[in-house]
Scaffold this motif. Structure first.
Motif, PDB file in Angstrom:
ATOM      1  N   GLU A   5      -0.557  -4.970 -14.457  1.00  0.00           N
ATOM      2  CA  GLU A   5      -1.799  -4.496 -13.356  1.00  0.00           C
ATOM      3  C   GLU A   5      -2.310  -5.595 -12.774  1.00  0.00           C
ATOM      4  OE1 GLU A   5      -1.297  -3.579 -16.304  1.00  0.00           O
ATOM      5  OE2 GLU A   5      -1.280  -1.407 -16.517  1.00  0.00           O
ATOM      6  N   ILE A   6      -2.468  -6.749 -13.558  1.00  0.00           N
ATOM      7  CA  ILE A   6      -3.222  -7.976 -12.737  1.00  0.00           C
ATOM      8  C   ILE A   6      -2.049  -8.333 -11.642  1.00  0.00           C
ATOM      9  CG2 ILE A   6      -3.702 -10.177 -13.063  1.00  0.00           C
ATOM     10  CD1 ILE A   6      -5.246  -9.286 -15.645  1.00  0.00           C
ATOM     11  N   LYS A   7      -0.921  -8.450 -12.067  1.00  0.00           N
ATOM     12  CA  LYS A   7       0.146  -8.638 -10.692  1.00  0.00           C
ATOM     13  C   LYS A   7       0.001  -7.892  -9.763  1.00  0.00           C
ATOM     14  CE  LYS A   7       4.256  -9.974 -11.836  1.00  0.00           C
ATOM     15  NZ  LYS A   7       5.675 -10.523 -12.149  1.00  0.00           N
ATOM     16  N   THR A   8       0.037  -6.648 -10.044  1.00  0.00           N
ATOM     17  CA  THR A   8      -0.313  -5.473  -8.927  1.00  0.00           C
ATOM     18  C   THR A   8      -1.631  -5.604  -8.070  1.00  0.00           C
ATOM     19  OG1 THR A   8       1.053  -3.862 -10.600  1.00  0.00           O
ATOM     20  CG2 THR A   8      -0.078  -2.978  -8.308  1.00  0.00           C
ATOM     21  N   ILE A   9      -2.526  -6.063  -8.659  1.00  0.00           N
ATOM     22  CA  ILE A   9      -3.795  -6.219  -8.018  1.00  0.00           C
ATOM     23  C   ILE A   9      -3.690  -7.514  -7.086  1.00  0.00           C
ATOM     24  CG2 ILE A   9      -6.173  -6.965  -8.270  1.00  0.00           C
ATOM     25  CD1 ILE A   9      -6.469  -5.075 -10.794  1.00  0.00           C
ATOM     26  N   LEU A  10      -3.213  -8.568  -7.641  1.00  0.00           N
ATOM     27  CA  LEU A  10      -3.090  -9.671  -6.819  1.00  0.00           C
ATOM     28  C   LEU A  10      -1.946  -9.570  -5.789  1.00  0.00           C
ATOM     29  CD1 LEU A  10      -2.853 -12.572  -9.480  1.00  0.00           C
ATOM     30  CD2 LEU A  10      -4.692 -12.157  -7.759  1.00  0.00           C
ATOM     31  N   SER A  11      -1.083  -8.429  -5.794  1.00  0.00           N
ATOM     32  CA  SER A  11      -0.243  -8.391  -4.683  1.00  0.00           C
ATOM     33  C   SER A  11      -1.096  -7.591  -3.681  1.00  0.00           C
ATOM     34  CB  SER A  11       1.044  -7.679  -4.870  1.00  0.00           C
ATOM     35  OG  SER A  11       0.568  -6.147  -5.260  1.00  0.00           O
ATOM     36  N   GLY A  12      -2.328  -7.424  -3.942  1.00  0.00           N
ATOM     37  CA  GLY A  12      -2.890  -6.351  -2.752  1.00  0.00           C
ATOM     38  C   GLY A  12      -3.166  -5.092  -2.937  1.00  0.00           C
ATOM     39  N   PHE A  13      -3.200  -4.714  -4.236  1.00  0.00           N
ATOM     40  CA  PHE A  13      -3.483  -3.113  -4.244  1.00  0.00           C
ATOM     41  C   PHE A  13      -4.715  -3.090  -5.195  1.00  0.00           C
ATOM     42  CE2 PHE A  13      -2.721   0.577  -6.888  1.00  0.00           C
ATOM     43  CZ  PHE A  13      -2.644   1.428  -5.645  1.00  0.00           C
ATOM     44  N   ILE A  14      -5.509  -2.066  -4.975  1.00  0.00           N
ATOM     45  CA  ILE A  14      -6.791  -2.017  -5.706  1.00  0.00           C
ATOM     46  C   ILE A  14      -6.789  -1.066  -6.947  1.00  0.00           C
ATOM     47  CG2 ILE A  14      -9.358  -1.240  -5.272  1.00  0.00           C
ATOM     48  CD1 ILE A  14      -9.118  -2.703  -2.648  1.00  0.00           C
ATOM     49  N   ILE A  15      -7.142  -1.354  -7.820  1.00  0.00           N
ATOM     50  CA  ILE A  15      -7.195  -0.351  -8.980  1.00  0.00           C
ATOM     51  C   ILE A  15      -8.571  -0.233  -9.541  1.00  0.00           C
ATOM     52  CG2 ILE A  15      -6.259   0.250 -11.361  1.00  0.00           C
ATOM     53  CD1 ILE A  15      -3.802  -1.481 -11.062  1.00  0.00           C
ATOM     54  N   ARG A  16      -9.320   0.702  -9.271  1.00  0.00           N
ATOM     55  CA  ARG A  16     -11.021   0.722  -9.265  1.00  0.00           C
ATOM     56  C   ARG A  16     -11.192   0.636 -10.850  1.00  0.00           C
ATOM     57  NH1 ARG A  16     -12.943   0.207  -4.830  1.00  0.00           N
ATOM     58  NH2 ARG A  16     -11.968   1.484  -3.063  1.00  0.00           N
ATOM     59  N   GLY A  17     -12.216  -0.204 -11.185  1.00  0.00           N
ATOM     60  CA  GLY A  17     -12.765  -0.236 -12.311  1.00  0.00           C
ATOM     61  C   GLY A  17     -11.689  -1.038 -13.358  1.00  0.00           C
TER      62      GLY A  17
END
Length: 680
Positions: free
Chosen positions: A103-115
């Motif tokens: 998930e952190i890889k995904t967030i750092l690639s520019g996607f927002i996972i709220r919370g």
């Protein structure tokens, strides 16, 4: 500080499964016996202050009844801890489960996972991580520590305007946080920075490099001052042997690399199949029962074997250990040489024939290996925080230790063979089984996560074995090649794809010759793109468009006829601005004009006042032309972490490409189901 607390608490609760300290229940087994004068060398864990549950309940420390009591208490505590962990995760922070690295890889690639990086996730993940590790499940605390570090970073970012307002700056801080997580998990600051660069980060500018390094340094320093293990080290396992290795030994090291690669690839396939079963069948509806069943199976099978009963980190430190003269471990059950003057240099013993104790230990280790390999497949991905580093290192270390002892005995009995002649004379310490365990651990971890550079650096920072860089590199590269031959993606990429996160893999090439116009929406025959005009629409019309569609943003054009692009406005900003204007601004009604231009156009005298929204419009939306090659577009998306990009032709707006469109297009090229790319 959190990592130190987690270490101390997990150590204490792991020991609580076996007994309790009478002088203070908050002491773990080791601390309890430190001050005692009654410990002997052979039984260094026995002291009157520490009572096993059997001694407290049944009054006896030996015998079948005592064994059963200890067994049942072990099972009881394991089930209690895992039950608490999974219920806390379910009730307060469903995002706290798993490893967190995908998930952190995904967030750092520019996607927002709220919370996902919020305060509840942080609190619950910290508590449940201790519970999950202490319950004896086959999982580590390393991956979740990266998630915990990123939660801390995200919460701290909210305190500073510079980071709260700027998403790019915040991602740089999160990259540094990933480095900090590995730095405290393994006591490896440089390895942490390289891990963040190689595995987690998408965009890693040079200034982030030394900032991450500084953050990792501060983290390692703080952990060192807390001193969670009481041995002045940052980790439980470190090595103190410095015996040289010989070129001939590269062959078994490469064998270990092949084993690690095979195990890594098979583990990923099996684990993904199991997780997919959990997603698609009724198993996924009962997370609590699943965790309890797996814990019960683990505890029932782990207790009889002393190598599976101890925690993963203790097992690894036992396997990395080299046998000195004064070692009461079962792994050192060699036959003592007849004249004890044969000791080599500085307490390193000459190779000796294996005795009874060692044969028992090897049998138990072989069983532990099979058990660990099977149980980790079903443990990783359950609804408790679970890291993967420690279990995969344990598997590799067991395999390596078995091979190392085998090599040692081979050299002892056949030192006149061609391969041993010249460097392994009788009475010399030629082969160090602990080194094989270290190389095996690196090979298995490399096969599962496909790390290369950072893994080697982490391993030698972790163990302090600087002269073993070449064996570690050989094993890591072999394991990566073997694993890549069997399956292209590491465990994190596989989980990203299983969960359908919109993540563009930065390591893969895009080789297809399509153009932007082939990928963009709307396609031929689709309804036209939903757009806003810069001064021709009323508040009511804008609200109708926003309510009738579910898009996250709308392009703004000069007029419906010309379709010349002006900017891009986000749905959230539109809704909030209209809502605020209706409450605070006089005369804003559904018939009011919405204006995105700098100067308000002339209005008829009786018209309501216009609503000016130029402030929320992005005046420089990212655009490509319709003839841009798709590989360039994909590169732009990767390098800048974009979520959407508009397509124009001679300045006229044609369509839009989102990250999910690109992923669907790539899935179609690879003949996969394009609808599997959804954030679910």
């Amino acid at each position: 500080a959190l990592a130190g607390g987690i270490d101390i608490a997990a150590h204490w609760m792991t020991d609580l499964k076996e007994g309790v300290c009478l002088i203070g229940f908050w002491f773990n087994h080791e601390h309890c016996c430190w001050t005692s004068n009654e410990t002997t060398f052979q039984e260094r864990d026995r002291c009157p202050q520490w009572k096993s549950w059997a001694e407290l309940i049944a009054g006896a420390s030996e015998g079948p009844f005592a064994y059963v009591v200890n067994y049942l208490m072990y099972l009881f505590w394991a089930l209690l801890f895992s039950f608490l962990a999974v219920t806390l995760v379910r009730a307060f922070a469903p995002y706290a489960c798993g490893s967190g690295i995908p998930e952190i890889k995904t967030i750092l690639s520019g996607f927002i996972i709220r919370g996902y990086l919020g305060k509840w996730t942080l609190i619950i993940k910290t508590i449940t991580l201790v519970l999950a590790v202490s319950s004896g499940l086959s999982l580590g605390k390393e991956g979740p520590l990266v998630h915990v570090a990123c939660c801390c970073a995200n919460i701290l970012c909210h305190l500073f305007t510079k980071y709260r307002k700027n998403e790019a700056k915040r991602r740089e801080v999160l990259s540094a946080a990933a480095a900090v997580g590995v730095s405290v998990a393994f006591g490896a600051p440089i390895g942490g920075v390289l891990f963040s660069l190689e595995e987690v980060s998408y965009y890693f500018p040079l200034k982030t490099l030394w900032r991450s390094f500084f953050a990792a340094l501060v983290a390692a320093f703080t952990l060192r001052s807390i001193n969670p293990f009481g041995n002045s080290r940052l980790v439980l396992f470190y090595v103190e042997f410095h015996a040289p290795w010989h070129l001939v030994e590269l062959a078994p090291f490469i064998l270990l690399g092949i084993f690690g690669g095979l195990w890594g690839a098979l583990f990923i396939k099996a684990n993904i199949a199991w997780c997919r079963t959990r997603k698609t069948t009724r198993l996924g509806h009962y997370p609590i029962i699943e965790v309890l069943v797996v814990t019960a199976v683990t505890a029932l099978m782990a207790f009889p074997n002393s190598y599976t009963r101890m925690s993963g980190a203790e097992l690894i430190s036992e396997l990395f250990n080299d046998c000195s003269l004064l070692d009461s471990s079962q792994l050192c059950g060699y036959k003592q040489p007849s004249n004890t003057s044969e000791t080599g240099v500085d307490n390193s013993l000459a190779d000796r024939p294996a005795g009874e104790g060692l044969y028992t230990a090897l049998w138990q280790l072989a069983l532990a290996l099979i058990f660990k390999m099977l149980i980790t497949v079903i443990t990783f991905g359950m609804k408790v925080p679970s890291g993967l580093f420690i279990p995969s290192m344990a598997v590799g270390a067991i395999a390596g230790r078995l091979l190392g002892v085998g090599m040692e005995q081979l050299a002892y009995y056949n030192h006149d063979w061609l391969i041993f002649r010249g460097w392994c004379s009788p009475g010399a310490d030629c082969i160090t089984p602990g080194l094989y365990a270290m190389v095996g651990a690196a090979a298995c971890l490399g096969g599962v996560t496909r790390m290369t550079v950072s893994l080697v650096v982490i391993m030698f920072e972790l163990t302090g074995g600087l002269e073993y860089i070449v064996p570690l590199m050989a094993a890591t590269m072999t394991s990566k090649w073997v694993a890549d031959a069997l399956g292209r993606e590491g465990i994190y990429e596989a989980h990203i794809r299983l969960n359908g996160y919109p993540f563009l893999e930065p390591k893969e090439e895009f080789e297809h010759s399509s153009l932007a116009v082939d990928v963009m929406r709307p396609r031929r025959g689709d309804p036209a793109l939903a757009v806003l005009t810069q001064d021709g629409m009323t508040v009511g019309e804008v609200e109708t468009i926003v309510e009738s569609t579910h898009y996250s943003g709308f392009p703004v054009v000069v007029s419906q006829e010309s379709q010349r692009l002006v900017g891009f406005v986000l749905r959230r900003d539109l809704l909030i601005s209209i809502d605020n204007a209706r409450k605070r601004q006089d005369g804003i009604v559904s018939a009011s004009k919405v204006v995105f231009t700098e100067h308000t156009p002339a209005q008829p005298p009786e018209a309501p006042p216009p609503l000016r929204l130029r402030g929320i419009m992005d005046l420089s939306p990212f655009t490509v032309t319709d003839h841009t090659a798709m590989d360039i577009t994909v590169d732009i998306f990767r390098k800048l972490g974009l979520r959407q990009c508009l397509v124009t032709h001679n300045g006229r707006l044609l369509g839009i490409i989102t990250k999910k469109d690109i992923l669907k297009h790539m899935a179609q090229i690879a003949n996969r189901d394009p609808d599997s790319i959804l954030f679910n």
